[in-house]
Scaffold this active site. Structure first.
Site, PDB file in Angstrom:
ATOM      1  N   ILE A  90       0.823  -1.201   0.000  1.00 32.23           N
ATOM      2  CA  ILE A  90       0.000   0.000   0.000  1.00 32.23           C
ATOM      3  C   ILE A  90       0.862   1.257   0.000  1.00 32.23           C
ATOM      4  CG2 ILE A  90      -0.205   0.004   2.537  1.00 32.23           C
ATOM      5  CD1 ILE A  90      -3.130   0.979   2.095  1.00 32.23           C
ATOM      6  N   ASP A  91       0.464   2.219  -0.803  1.00 32.97           N
ATOM      7  CA  ASP A  91       1.149   3.510  -0.886  1.00 32.97           C
ATOM      8  C   ASP A  91       0.725   4.377   0.303  1.00 32.97           C
ATOM      9  OD1 ASP A  91       2.562   5.725  -2.100  1.00 32.97           O
ATOM     10  OD2 ASP A  91       0.591   6.514  -2.632  1.00 32.97           O
TER      11      ASP A  91
END
Length: 612
Positions: free
Chosen positions: A310-311
């Site tokens: 996940i960013d």
């Protein structure tokens, strides 16, 4: 008339012909017309058989070997041995099943195609104190449009006058309307549920959010699930088993009727119909919640994910700088400090300045018109607001102008990556505002819920600095934090996590697009026009809420499970019926009726994926 309309018309008439033949044949039998029922049933079966043979030849030329061959064999064999009634029932079963499949898919796609049917063709534009109706492709950024009650917003823009009451359910799944004040953004594809208001266009129609959503929906509708392709491979096995079992029944019993009964009951509509109907139903269910899944392949992969990369910016965090803390000098209120700074920042296009203006408008603060503005690019502004000298900028910039106040009023709990904006009024420091990107509310609860769904590893992958990543991730149940990554390094993170199972990547922005494309399932936050992330992703969350990934996974798993259940139950019942027919317990007519009941049950079971 389009090709799809012609195909639907053909399917409808092919389903009507054998049904009409069956009615006429029974009427002839009741009327005592000896020999005529068989002639009628055969005559009304032949058109279906001929169309089926044409379709089989076309499929074989493409290299596709499907289970339609079994249906053709069963009809042909029934006609050859004089079982015209069984042939007519098989024809009705096949043609009716295909029509029912098309109806079920149209029903399942209803919520997705509703997006396409809502696309506006024209808009009302202000021009020379007049209103003119213009085509969408003529709308340019800066044009002022009138949106009447019930109009679909044609382009992304901001409210120019009036209060916009918008129904965004088609885009986000939210049932309650939202209000937008002057200066606030409006997404194309929303419906004006209130009084008329004016909109200032910010993008061309082709570059707006709704156009991007439409393109994504069209791509999703053209895709084909790998499970559907897997069904084709099972079809070859089933075809071989059917032919062998029918031949064995004929050889052992010496009765060709038994072979015909096996072929009739083996018509494999459960395998042909169950998978596409269940998966398309899942796509439609997700679309209702503002989750656009791009086709069957994406929904299948989403059902199997075990890892998450996940960013940070725009994903775990809101993605916008917000005022986290404010310190003011004696006699200066927080709202007054913001009002003076935002009034001056109206003259700047700097992103921080625009953030202060947006926050002031959100609070309903009356902004004054600045004068004598001088901007030092990237550092700050100096000007006059309501006759007072106002200065806004970084601490260094303001200190250089008024001297000796670099650390004054600076909050002690300033988070890593935060930005301090100083405001001076009439040569004195009036206050300091700290701006930072904040963590989305409920992030830790979301991560725990993902683990409860079977996500075994969660990795944060960001291009931001180490200290910022550590600050944001503090207290979150992450397995690993990777920071200062370039786009190609994010790809390596995704690939390295694959050793633990299928990987889902959630990101926002152009720099995440390569990693989204490399993941088994790429999930993009939002669908802003032709954004690279939305194009590269397999799933697009049309509403800016990270927790929508939870129902997306649940819907994908349920749809896949229903598809497999339908196939297993349908094929299991078909095989049992084939064995019964081979042993002489089912005659061709009984087998045809039984298979028709199995087909209907399988299709309605697959449609369960439409419901929550």
């Amino acid at each position: 008339m389009g090709i799809s309309s012609i195909q639907n018309l053909i399917r409808r008439w092919l389903a009507v012909l054998p049904a009409a033949g069956l009615v006429l044949g029974f009427a002839a039998r009741l009327g005592g017309l000896t020999g005529w029922p068989e002639v009628i049933w055969s005559a009304f079966t032949l058109p279906v058989l001929l169309v089926l043979i044409v379709e089989i030849v076309a499929s074989l030329r493409r290299g596709d070997v499907g289970l339609d061959i079994v249906a053709a064999l069963s009809m042909t064999a029934a006609l050859l041995v004089g079982e015209a009634l069984a042939a007519a029932i098989v024809a009705l079963m096949y043609a009716g099943g295909r029509y029912l499949e098309a109806f079920a898919e149209r029903r399942a796609r209803r919520d997705m195609t509703a997006l396409l049917s809502r696309v506006p063709r024209t808009a009302l534009r202000h021009r020379d104190d007049q209103l003119e109706e213009v085509a969408l492709d003529l709308i340019m950024p800066g044009d002022r449009l009138l949106l009447r009650r019930g109009d679909v917003v044609p382009v992304d823009g901001t409210v120019a006058s009036g209060v916009a009451v918008l129904d965004q359910s088609a885009l986000t799944g939210e049932s309650l309307p939202v209000k937008r004040a002057p200066g606030e953004p409006v997404l194309s594809g929303s419906t004006n549920a209130g009084d008329a208001f004016d909109l200032i266009a910010e993008h061309r129609a082709a570059e707006s959010t709704y156009a991007g959503v439409i393109r994504l929906v069209e791509d999703a509708q053209r895709s084909r699930a790998p499970m559907a392709r897997l069904a084709d491979r099972y079809a070859l096995i089933f075809l071989g088993v059917t032919v062998v079992l029918a031949g064995a029944a004929w050889w052992l019993a010496g009765d060709p009727i038994r072979a015909v009964a096996v072929l009739v009951v083996a018509t494999p509509c459960p395998l042909i119909l169950a998978v596409p109907v269940a998966l398309v139903s899942g796509l439609s269910r997700a679309a209702k919640l503002g989750i656009l899944i791009k086709g069957g392949k994406a929904i299948e992969n989403l059902a199997r994910v075990r890892g998450l990369v996940i960013d940070k910016t725009g994903t775990l965090t809101v993605g916008e700088a917000r005022i986290m803390n404010t310190r003011t000098a004696a006699g200066v209120g927080e709202d007054e400090l913001l009002r003076l700074a935002a009034s001056l920042d109206q003259a700047s296009k700097h992103i921080i300045g625009q953030t202060l203006v947006a926050e002031a408008q959100r609070r309903g603060l009356p902004l004054a018109i600045p004068t004598e503005v001088v901007e030092t690019p990237g550092e700050g502004l100096v000007g006059r607001v309501e006759g007072r000298s106002v200065m806004v900028g970084g601490l260094g910039f303001v200190a250089s102008k008024i001297g000796g106040v670099r650390d004054a009023l600076l909050p002690g709990d300033r988070p890593p990556g935060a930005l301090a904006v100083a405001v001076a009024v009439d040569g004195k420091l009036a206050g300091v505002m700290v701006l930072a990107d904040e963590l989305r509310a409920g992030t830790e609860q979301l991560l725990k819920a993902l683990r409860a769904l079977g996500i075994e590893r969660i990795v944060l992958a960001t291009g931001d600095r180490h200290e910022v990543a550590r600050f944001i991730s503090a207290g979150l149940s992450l397995d690993q934090v990777r920071s200062e990554l370039t786009p190609d390094q994010k790809i390596l993170v995704v690939l390295s996590e694959r050793k633990n199972g299928p990987v889902m990547m959630i990101g926002d922005g152009i720099n995440d697009a390569p990693a989204l494309a490399a993941a088994d399932v790429g999930v993009a936050m939002g669908a802003k026009g032709a954004a690279a992330s939305a194009q590269a992703a397999d799933v697009v969350l049309l509403v800016d809420q990270l927790d929508r990934v939870l129902p997306a996974i649940k819907i994908a798993r349920r749809s896949r499970r229903i598809a497999l259940e339908s196939v297993a139950a349908g094929m299991g019942l078909s095989i049992l019926a084939m064995i019964a027919a081979a042993l002489g317990y089912l005659v061709p007519v009984e087998g045809a009726v039984l298979q028709e009941l199995i087909d209907v049950a399988v299709i309605f079971n697959a449609l369960r994926a439409l419901r929550g």
